[in-house]
Structure formats: structure tokens, C-alpha cells
Design a protein around this motif. Structure first.
Motif, short mmCIF file in Angstrom:
data_model
loop_
_atom_site.label_atom_id
_atom_site.label_comp_id
_atom_site.label_asym_id
_atom_site.label_seq_id
_atom_site.Cartn_x
_atom_site.Cartn_y
_atom_site.Cartn_z
N GLY A 186 0.80 -1.22 0.00
CA GLY A 186 0.00 0.00 0.00
C GLY A 186 0.83 1.26 0.00
O GLY A 186 0.45 2.27 0.61
N MET A 187 1.99 1.22 -0.65
CA MET A 187 2.86 2.39 -0.73
C MET A 187 2.93 2.87 -2.17
O MET A 187 2.57 2.15 -3.10
N THR A 188 3.43 4.08 -2.36
CA THR A 188 3.60 4.60 -3.71
C THR A 188 4.86 3.99 -4.32
O THR A 188 5.78 3.54 -3.60
N LEU A 189 4.91 3.97 -5.63
CA LEU A 189 6.07 3.41 -6.32
C LEU A 189 7.33 4.21 -5.99
O LEU A 189 8.41 3.64 -5.84
N ASN A 190 7.20 5.54 -5.88
CA ASN A 190 8.36 6.36 -5.56
C ASN A 190 8.95 6.00 -4.20
O ASN A 190 10.17 5.99 -4.01
N THR A 191 8.07 5.68 -3.22
CA THR A 191 8.56 5.29 -1.91
C THR A 191 9.33 3.97 -1.99
O THR A 191 10.40 3.81 -1.39
N ILE A 192 8.78 3.02 -2.75
CA ILE A 192 9.46 1.72 -2.91
C ILE A 192 10.82 1.92 -3.59
O ILE A 192 11.81 1.30 -3.21
N LEU A 193 10.87 2.81 -4.57
CA LEU A 193 12.14 3.07 -5.26
C LEU A 193 13.17 3.64 -4.30
O LEU A 193 14.36 3.28 -4.35
N ARG A 194 12.75 4.58 -3.44
CA ARG A 194 13.70 5.17 -2.50
C ARG A 194 14.24 4.13 -1.52
O ARG A 194 15.42 4.10 -1.23
N PHE A 195 13.34 3.27 -1.03
CA PHE A 195 13.79 2.22 -0.11
C PHE A 195 14.69 1.21 -0.82
O PHE A 195 15.65 0.71 -0.24
N SER A 196 14.38 0.91 -2.07
CA SER A 196 15.16 -0.10 -2.79
C SER A 196 16.58 0.39 -3.07
O SER A 196 17.52 -0.41 -3.15
N ARG A 197 16.72 1.71 -3.24
CA ARG A 197 18.05 2.25 -3.52
C ARG A 197 18.92 2.36 -2.26
O ARG A 197 20.13 2.50 -2.35
N ALA A 198 18.30 2.31 -1.08
CA ALA A 198 19.03 2.44 0.18
C ALA A 198 19.60 1.09 0.58
O ALA A 198 18.85 0.14 0.81
N THR A 199 20.93 1.00 0.68
CA THR A 199 21.56 -0.26 1.09
C THR A 199 21.25 -0.58 2.54
O THR A 199 21.01 -1.74 2.90
N THR A 200 21.22 0.44 3.38
CA THR A 200 20.89 0.27 4.80
C THR A 200 19.75 1.22 5.14
O THR A 200 19.57 2.26 4.50
N PRO A 201 18.96 0.88 6.17
CA PRO A 201 17.85 1.77 6.54
C PRO A 201 18.32 3.13 7.00
O PRO A 201 17.62 4.13 6.88
N GLU A 202 19.57 3.23 7.53
CA GLU A 202 20.08 4.51 8.00
C GLU A 202 20.20 5.53 6.88
O GLU A 202 20.14 6.73 7.12
N GLU A 203 20.35 5.06 5.65
CA GLU A 203 20.42 5.99 4.53
C GLU A 203 19.10 6.72 4.33
O GLU A 203 19.07 7.82 3.76
N MET A 204 17.99 6.15 4.80
CA MET A 204 16.68 6.80 4.67
C MET A 204 16.53 7.96 5.65
O MET A 204 15.64 8.79 5.49
N PHE A 205 17.41 8.01 6.67
CA PHE A 205 17.30 9.08 7.66
C PHE A 205 17.93 10.37 7.18
O PHE A 205 17.75 11.42 7.77
N THR A 206 18.72 10.32 6.13
CA THR A 206 19.41 11.50 5.63
C THR A 206 18.40 12.54 5.20
O THR A 206 17.48 12.25 4.43
N GLY A 207 18.59 13.77 5.70
CA GLY A 207 17.68 14.85 5.33
C GLY A 207 16.46 14.95 6.21
O GLY A 207 15.65 15.84 6.06
N GLN A 208 16.30 13.99 7.18
CA GLN A 208 15.16 14.09 8.07
C GLN A 208 15.34 15.28 8.99
O GLN A 208 16.46 15.77 9.20
N ARG A 209 14.28 15.72 9.60
CA ARG A 209 14.30 16.93 10.41
C ARG A 209 15.29 16.82 11.56
O ARG A 209 15.96 17.76 11.94
#
Length: 228
Positions: A186-209
Motif C-alpha cells: 500500500g505504498m507509492t512506487l516512488n517510496t518503494i524506489l527510494r527504499f530499494s536504492r538504500a543499502t541500509t535503513p540509515e540511509e533513509m534518515f538523511t535529510g530528516q528533520r
């Protein structure tokens, strides 16, 4: 409504008929609010009077002169409290027109004046804000911390991000397409693409508030809880 009653009429006619109705009878208020309103901003101002207890407008005066307000109040001796703008002409008009009434400042002006006073105080003391001294550089021999994530283990958003990352990568490793994973989760394709490009989950934290630099960083607590 006119269509329902089968009485077609223009809106101008309706407005004219409504404006021609006599003003509804109003009881003399016990607590009256007095403030100014602009008929033409910066040039022509009048006085608006409101029943503070019912929050309904009572009358509009053509100007904001003390004599006009005093005459209006003198015709209504039942007024006990006047909640007014702190302008001199309103103070004078209230004193002469309703000497028996208690005069108080309205809440909006109290908050407004308090905000202005706080802003001026902070501005005068802006020199007290000084950047923290630069921290000594870490020795090259000092081991790097194990976790570079801006959120520690147990942080709700961090744990959800790690769980999503693991689930998405597990489905992709099992041979599911990215569009299929997006539909299943139930996610958007863009979200899946961003997660798929991240080798580790910590890379998803970059740019967070939590990891964005702000002008207050030099005055906040240090990484290890130290403050100036």
C-alpha cells in the motif's frame, strides 16, 4: 430558497430587501467591547461596539471620537464593564459616558502588548547569545561510533523505517517487482524506489528533520548532553 418557493429574484433585490428591514431589538449589554474598525484603511475609522457576553455586534459609530462614544454610552446606563482598546479617545469617552462602569483592557491587546514586550526584551539581550566554543577534533585513533543514525535504537520512526526497509528488500529478493511490492504494502512506487536504492535503513534518515542543521545548533545541548 427563492428557487424552492418559485419566486425568482436577483441577489441585489434580496440584499436591498434585507437591508430595508428594521434592526432587531437588542437589550442593553452588561459588558460592552469597544474597538475601532476601518471604513477606509489608513484614512477613515469608526467605532464598533460588541456585546462581550453574547459576542454579537451592537452598533457602529461613524468615527472614533471621545464625544461620540460618550454620547452612546450615556444613553445606556446599564453598562457595568467596558472592555476597550487602550486608545486615549476611547478611555476619555468611556470615562465621561459611563463613569459607573469598570474599564478593562481587552484580551487581544493584552496578548499583543505582551508579545511586543517579549520581542523587545529578547532583542535587547541578543548579545547574550554566543556560539559554543568549537569542540576539539577527534583523534584519528579514536574509534568511530557504531551507529551513525540520528535516531537511537527504540525510536518509533526509526524502527518503522527499519522494518519497512527489511520488508521491501525481502520481497524484492524473493523476485517480486517494485510495482508488485508497492501494491502489496500500500505504498507509492516512488517510496518503494527510494527504499530499494538504500543499502541500509540509515540511509533513509538523511535529510530528516532530526539531522538538519539549524541556527540554534550552537546554543543547544551537545551530542553527549553537554551545554555551554
Amino acid at each position: 430558497m427563492t428557487s424552492t418557493f418559485r419566486a425568482p429574484v436577483s441577489r441585489n433585490t434580496l440584499l436591498r430587501l434585507i437591508a430595508s428591514l428594521p434592526d432587531p431589538a437588542t437589550a442593553i449589554p452588561r459588558v460592552v467591547g469597544v474597538d475601532e474598525y476601518a471604513q477606509r484603511k489608513g484614512r477613515i475609522y469608526g467605532t464598533v461596539l460588541v456585546d462581550v457576553e453574547t459576542r454579537r455586534p451592537i452598533d457602529l459609530l461613524p468615527d472614533r471620537e471621545a464625544d461620540t462614544l460618550a454620547a452612546w454610552l450615556a444613553e445606556r446606563p446599564g453598562i457595568e464593564i467596558i472592555c476597550r482598546d487602550r486608545a486615549t479617545f476611547f478611555a476619555e469617552g468611556a470615562t465621561r459616558g459611563a463613569p459607573q462602569a469598570l474599564q478593562v483592557a481587552d484580551r487581544w491587546h493584552l496578548w499583543h502588548n505582551l508579545g511586543e514586550a517579549a520581542e523587545k526584551c529578547v532583542y535587547r539581550h541578543r548579545g547574550c547569545l554566543r556560539p559554543m566554543p568549537a569542540r576539539p577534533e577527534k583523534s584519528q585513533e579514536e574509534p568511530e561510533p557504531a551507529a551513525l543514525s540520528p535516531w537511537p535504537t527504540g525510536h518509533r520512526l526509526a524502527e518503522r523505517t527499519r522494518a519497512k526497509h527489511a520488508t521491501i528488500h525481502a520481497l524484492l529478493a524473493a523476485g517480486h517487482s517494485k510495482r508488485s511490492v508497492a501494491r502489496q504494502l500500500g505504498m507509492t512506487l516512488n517510496t518503494i524506489l527510494r527504499f530499494s536504492r538504500a543499502t541500509t535503513p540509515e540511509e533513509m534518515f538523511t535529510g530528516q528533520r532530526q539531522s538538519r542543521a539549524t541556527r540554534l545548533d550552537d546554543y543547544s545541548l551537545g551530542v553527549h548532553g553537554r551545554s555551554k
